[in-house]
Design a protein around this motif. Structure first.
Motif, PDB file in Angstrom:
ATOM      1  N   ALA A   1       0.855  -1.235  -0.029  1.00  0.00           N
ATOM      2  CA  ALA A   1       0.126   0.063  -0.250  1.00  0.00           C
ATOM      3  C   ALA A   1       0.909   1.406  -0.048  1.00  0.00           C
ATOM      4  CB  ALA A   1      -1.030   0.204   1.160  1.00  0.00           C
ATOM      5  N   ARG A   2       0.271   2.434  -0.692  1.00  0.00           N
ATOM      6  CA  ARG A   2       1.054   3.702  -0.674  1.00  0.00           C
ATOM      7  C   ARG A   2       0.869   4.321   0.909  1.00  0.00           C
ATOM      8  NH1 ARG A   2      -0.732   7.244  -5.403  1.00  0.00           N
ATOM      9  NH2 ARG A   2      -2.978   6.092  -5.172  1.00  0.00           N
ATOM     10  N   GLY A   3       1.886   5.122   1.321  1.00  0.00           N
ATOM     11  CA  GLY A   3       1.519   5.935   2.571  1.00  0.00           C
ATOM     12  C   GLY A   3       1.076   7.128   2.112  1.00  0.00           C
ATOM     13  N   GLY A   4       0.866   8.120   3.087  1.00  0.00           N
ATOM     14  CA  GLY A   4       0.585   9.513   2.883  1.00  0.00           C
ATOM     15  C   GLY A   4      -0.215  10.058   4.109  1.00  0.00           C
ATOM     16  N   VAL A   5      -1.126  10.830   3.745  1.00  0.00           N
ATOM     17  CA  VAL A   5      -2.343  11.580   4.724  1.00  0.00           C
ATOM     18  C   VAL A   5      -3.457  10.595   4.862  1.00  0.00           C
ATOM     19  CG1 VAL A   5      -3.333  13.531   5.566  1.00  0.00           C
ATOM     20  CG2 VAL A   5      -1.206  13.967   4.455  1.00  0.00           C
ATOM     21  N   TRP A   6      -3.838  10.259   5.981  1.00  0.00           N
ATOM     22  CA  TRP A   6      -4.928   9.287   6.137  1.00  0.00           C
ATOM     23  C   TRP A   6      -6.029   9.890   6.785  1.00  0.00           C
ATOM     24  CZ3 TRP A   6      -4.304   4.184   4.429  1.00  0.00           C
ATOM     25  CH2 TRP A   6      -2.824   3.787   4.071  1.00  0.00           C
ATOM     26  N   ALA A   7      -7.269   9.416   6.662  1.00  0.00           N
ATOM     27  CA  ALA A   7      -8.459  10.034   7.342  1.00  0.00           C
ATOM     28  C   ALA A   7      -9.382   8.897   7.689  1.00  0.00           C
ATOM     29  CB  ALA A   7      -9.073  10.955   6.358  1.00  0.00           C
ATOM     30  N   VAL A   8     -10.176   9.045   8.918  1.00  0.00           N
ATOM     31  CA  VAL A   8     -10.994   8.119   9.365  1.00  0.00           C
ATOM     32  C   VAL A   8     -12.103   8.680  10.230  1.00  0.00           C
ATOM     33  CG1 VAL A   8      -9.651   7.489  11.567  1.00  0.00           C
ATOM     34  CG2 VAL A   8     -11.301   5.874  10.731  1.00  0.00           C
ATOM     35  N   PRO A   9     -13.625   8.433  10.114  1.00  0.00           N
ATOM     36  CA  PRO A   9     -14.394   8.923  10.788  1.00  0.00           C
ATOM     37  C   PRO A   9     -14.368   8.602  12.051  1.00  0.00           C
ATOM     38  CG  PRO A   9     -15.329   7.842   8.790  1.00  0.00           C
ATOM     39  CD  PRO A   9     -13.828   7.429   9.118  1.00  0.00           C
ATOM     40  N   ALA A  10     -14.773   9.549  12.961  1.00  0.00           N
ATOM     41  CA  ALA A  10     -14.227   9.348  14.543  1.00  0.00           C
ATOM     42  C   ALA A  10     -15.636   9.914  15.332  1.00  0.00           C
ATOM     43  CB  ALA A  10     -13.266  10.346  14.677  1.00  0.00           C
ATOM     44  N   GLY A  11     -15.628   9.443  16.654  1.00  0.00           N
ATOM     45  CA  GLY A  11     -16.735   9.918  17.416  1.00  0.00           C
ATOM     46  C   GLY A  11     -16.638  11.012  18.289  1.00  0.00           C
ATOM     47  N   GLU A  12     -17.008  11.056  19.338  1.00  0.00           N
ATOM     48  CA  GLU A  12     -16.725  12.326  20.448  1.00  0.00           C
ATOM     49  C   GLU A  12     -15.183  12.244  20.749  1.00  0.00           C
ATOM     50  OE1 GLU A  12     -19.364  12.135  23.681  1.00  0.00           O
ATOM     51  OE2 GLU A  12     -21.125  12.684  22.324  1.00  0.00           O
ATOM     52  N   ILE A  13     -14.761  13.218  21.132  1.00  0.00           N
ATOM     53  CA  ILE A  13     -13.255  13.541  21.366  1.00  0.00           C
ATOM     54  C   ILE A  13     -13.084  12.733  22.662  1.00  0.00           C
ATOM     55  CG2 ILE A  13     -13.686  15.757  22.939  1.00  0.00           C
ATOM     56  CD1 ILE A  13     -10.419  14.669  20.932  1.00  0.00           C
ATOM     57  N   GLY A  14     -12.096  11.865  22.627  1.00  0.00           N
ATOM     58  CA  GLY A  14     -11.698  11.030  23.713  1.00  0.00           C
ATOM     59  C   GLY A  14     -12.435   9.663  23.702  1.00  0.00           C
ATOM     60  N   THR A  15     -13.081   9.323  22.489  1.00  0.00           N
ATOM     61  CA  THR A  15     -13.632   7.962  22.602  1.00  0.00           C
ATOM     62  C   THR A  15     -12.617   7.074  21.368  1.00  0.00           C
ATOM     63  OG1 THR A  15     -14.970   8.602  20.542  1.00  0.00           O
ATOM     64  CG2 THR A  15     -15.983   8.766  22.824  1.00  0.00           C
ATOM     65  N   GLU A  16     -12.801   5.860  21.359  1.00  0.00           N
ATOM     66  CA  GLU A  16     -12.020   5.067  20.514  1.00  0.00           C
ATOM     67  C   GLU A  16     -11.846   5.564  19.179  1.00  0.00           C
ATOM     68  OE1 GLU A  16     -11.328   0.247  19.673  1.00  0.00           O
ATOM     69  OE2 GLU A  16     -12.471   0.832  21.157  1.00  0.00           O
ATOM     70  N   ILE A  17     -10.875   5.170  18.356  1.00  0.00           N
ATOM     71  CA  ILE A  17     -10.676   5.686  16.993  1.00  0.00           C
ATOM     72  C   ILE A  17     -10.411   4.438  16.292  1.00  0.00           C
ATOM     73  CG2 ILE A  17      -9.674   7.159  15.431  1.00  0.00           C
ATOM     74  CD1 ILE A  17      -9.107   9.065  17.863  1.00  0.00           C
ATOM     75  N   GLY A  18     -11.196   4.121  15.341  1.00  0.00           N
ATOM     76  CA  GLY A  18     -10.934   2.924  14.636  1.00  0.00           C
ATOM     77  C   GLY A  18     -10.184   3.072  13.480  1.00  0.00           C
ATOM     78  N   VAL A  19      -8.419   3.270  13.810  1.00  0.00           N
ATOM     79  CA  VAL A  19      -7.688   3.619  12.632  1.00  0.00           C
ATOM     80  C   VAL A  19      -7.624   2.248  11.735  1.00  0.00           C
ATOM     81  CG1 VAL A  19      -6.605   5.322  14.018  1.00  0.00           C
ATOM     82  CG2 VAL A  19      -5.736   3.016  14.022  1.00  0.00           C
ATOM     83  N   GLU A  20      -8.113   1.193  12.049  1.00  0.00           N
ATOM     84  CA  GLU A  20      -7.693   0.094  11.249  1.00  0.00           C
ATOM     85  C   GLU A  20      -8.827   0.301   9.862  1.00  0.00           C
ATOM     86  OE1 GLU A  20     -11.295  -0.716  13.993  1.00  0.00           O
ATOM     87  OE2 GLU A  20      -8.917   0.031  14.196  1.00  0.00           O
ATOM     88  N   SER A  21      -9.563   1.153   9.695  1.00  0.00           N
ATOM     89  CA  SER A  21     -10.368   1.539   8.580  1.00  0.00           C
ATOM     90  C   SER A  21     -10.204   2.963   7.989  1.00  0.00           C
ATOM     91  CB  SER A  21     -11.989   1.771   9.443  1.00  0.00           C
ATOM     92  OG  SER A  21     -12.443   0.540   9.886  1.00  0.00           O
ATOM     93  N   ALA A  22      -8.866   3.382   8.546  1.00  0.00           N
ATOM     94  CA  ALA A  22      -8.388   4.673   7.692  1.00  0.00           C
ATOM     95  C   ALA A  22      -8.202   4.428   6.469  1.00  0.00           C
ATOM     96  CB  ALA A  22      -7.122   4.995   8.483  1.00  0.00           C
ATOM     97  N   THR A  23      -8.453   5.472   5.622  1.00  0.00           N
ATOM     98  CA  THR A  23      -8.320   5.567   3.948  1.00  0.00           C
ATOM     99  C   THR A  23      -7.478   6.602   3.715  1.00  0.00           C
ATOM    100  OG1 THR A  23     -10.396   6.756   3.746  1.00  0.00           O
ATOM    101  CG2 THR A  23     -10.436   4.174   3.513  1.00  0.00           C
ATOM    102  N   LEU A  24      -6.632   6.201   2.424  1.00  0.00           N
ATOM    103  CA  LEU A  24      -5.747   7.351   2.085  1.00  0.00           C
ATOM    104  C   LEU A  24      -6.433   8.597   1.524  1.00  0.00           C
ATOM    105  CD1 LEU A  24      -2.460   7.452   2.029  1.00  0.00           C
ATOM    106  CD2 LEU A  24      -2.832   6.829  -0.197  1.00  0.00           C
ATOM    107  N   LEU A  25      -5.951   9.627   2.384  1.00  0.00           N
ATOM    108  CA  LEU A  25      -6.752  10.938   1.656  1.00  0.00           C
ATOM    109  C   LEU A  25      -5.742  11.750   0.503  1.00  0.00           C
ATOM    110  CD1 LEU A  25      -8.981  12.845   2.099  1.00  0.00           C
ATOM    111  CD2 LEU A  25      -7.281  14.111   3.994  1.00  0.00           C
ATOM    112  N   THR A  26      -4.517  11.670   0.618  1.00  0.00           N
ATOM    113  CA  THR A  26      -3.468  11.958  -0.355  1.00  0.00           C
ATOM    114  C   THR A  26      -2.336  11.170   0.039  1.00  0.00           C
ATOM    115  OG1 THR A  26      -2.114  13.742  -1.376  1.00  0.00           O
ATOM    116  CG2 THR A  26      -2.873  13.959   1.173  1.00  0.00           C
TER     117      THR A  26
END
Length: 312
Positions: free
Chosen positions: A234-259
């Motif tokens: 896979a290519r690397g770069g800047v990634w993005a993932v939908p999140a919940g309220e600040i301080g809650t778990e972030i599912g970075v396994e679902s992150a997709t490449l933004l650029t």
């Protein structure tokens, strides 16, 4: 819904930003050293407009004795101050790449003159985070602090960190977490993401509301992908993932490449015209050395698969 670029082209014009929030300055954040490279043994002080106010050597015992790297600035209305949290770096040996990172705090009344607090404001907690002495990584990753107010009270800090445990020693990159009631005393908490998500590290993490919806943005180049992401080329770069309220778990396994990694250390900001944009620094050269050139592209919440990935 995910975050996507509206235009595959990188724009060379930097739109005027809202002044209430900025990265550590309107200048390139100091890049993490390439393997085999060492930062100069000085600490640079800058105004937020990027003008340099001088160099001074950091005493060997200080948290930022070797270098001062990426961080963020937040307004503390209760104290009538601006507070800066940045990465302090120490290389214990002049002949070794081993690096110990911690968070350093500074305050200012005018964004011009800064007073740096003595010692580290926050260090990695070995209950949850990997330390240099673990022998599993070349640095003690604890950097890139991003501070966000909790609407219910208090503050959260998100950081580049690595988990103390994980089946794959390389695949331990996580989003570190700390909390504070007053921006003065910080307490480390367990990471907001899990190891084994395909990243050796997640750099320059940002939690931000875009069009009223929370999203997390971070950077990881191809060289530091892990697990299946690395195996799949896979290519690397800047990634993005939908999140919940600040301080809650972030599912970075679902992150997709933004650029892709032709742009790095991406931040989402809002222009004075109200447009949401991705700001980042150019990655150029054989070793991906970042040069002081900021690029921007408009972004919007869209379907997860629709993010445009510009070529180098």
């Amino acid at each position: 819904m995910g975050l996507g670029l509206l235009d595959r082209r990188r724009r060379n014009d930097l739109p005027p930003l809202l002044p209430a929030r900025a990265a550590i300055a309107r200048r390139p954040a100091p890049a993490a050293p390439q393997r085999g490279d060492r930062p100069r043994d000085v600490r640079r002080s800058h105004h937020l407009d990027g003008s340099r106010t001088g160099d001074r050597a950091g005493p060997g015992g200080e948290a930022d004795a070797s270098a001062a790297w990426t961080g963020s600035v937040i307004r503390d209305d209760a104290a009538g101050l601006w507070r800066m949290f940045y990465t302090g770096s120490r290389f214990p040996s002049p002949s070794d790449d081993a690096n110990i990172e911690s968070i350093v705090a500074a305050s200012s009344r005018d964004l011009h003159d800064w007073d740096t607090a003595s010692g580290a404001a926050l260090e990695a907690d070995p209950r949850w985070y990997e330390l240099l002495g673990s022998g599993t990584w070349h640095e003690q990753a604890w950097r890139d602090p991003w501070v966000v107010a909790d609407p219910r009270g208090g503050w959260h800090m998100l950081l580049t960190a690595r988990a103390a445990e994980g089946a794959d020693e390389r695949d331990r990159g996580v989003i570190g977490h700390a909390v504070s009631e007053d921006l003065l005393r910080w307490e480390a908490r367990p990471p907001l993401s899990r190891p084994g998500s395909g990243f050796a590290h997640l750099e320059v993490v940002q939690w931000v509301l875009v069009e009223g919806r929370p999203v997390v943005v971070f950077s990881c180049d191809a060289e530091h992908l892990a697990g299946e992401r690395a195996a799949d080329g896979a290519r690397g770069g800047v990634w993005a993932v939908p999140a919940g309220e600040i301080g809650t778990e972030i599912g970075v396994e679902s992150a997709t490449l933004l650029t892709d990694e032709s742009i790095y250390a991406g931040r989402i900001a809002r222009s004075r015209s109200g447009e949401w944009v991705l700001l980042g620094f150019e990655n150029v050269g054989e070793r991906g050395v970042r040069r002081p050139a900021v690029r921007s592209a408009p972004v919007a919440m869209d379907d997860p698969g629709s993010a445009g990935v510009p070529s180098g």
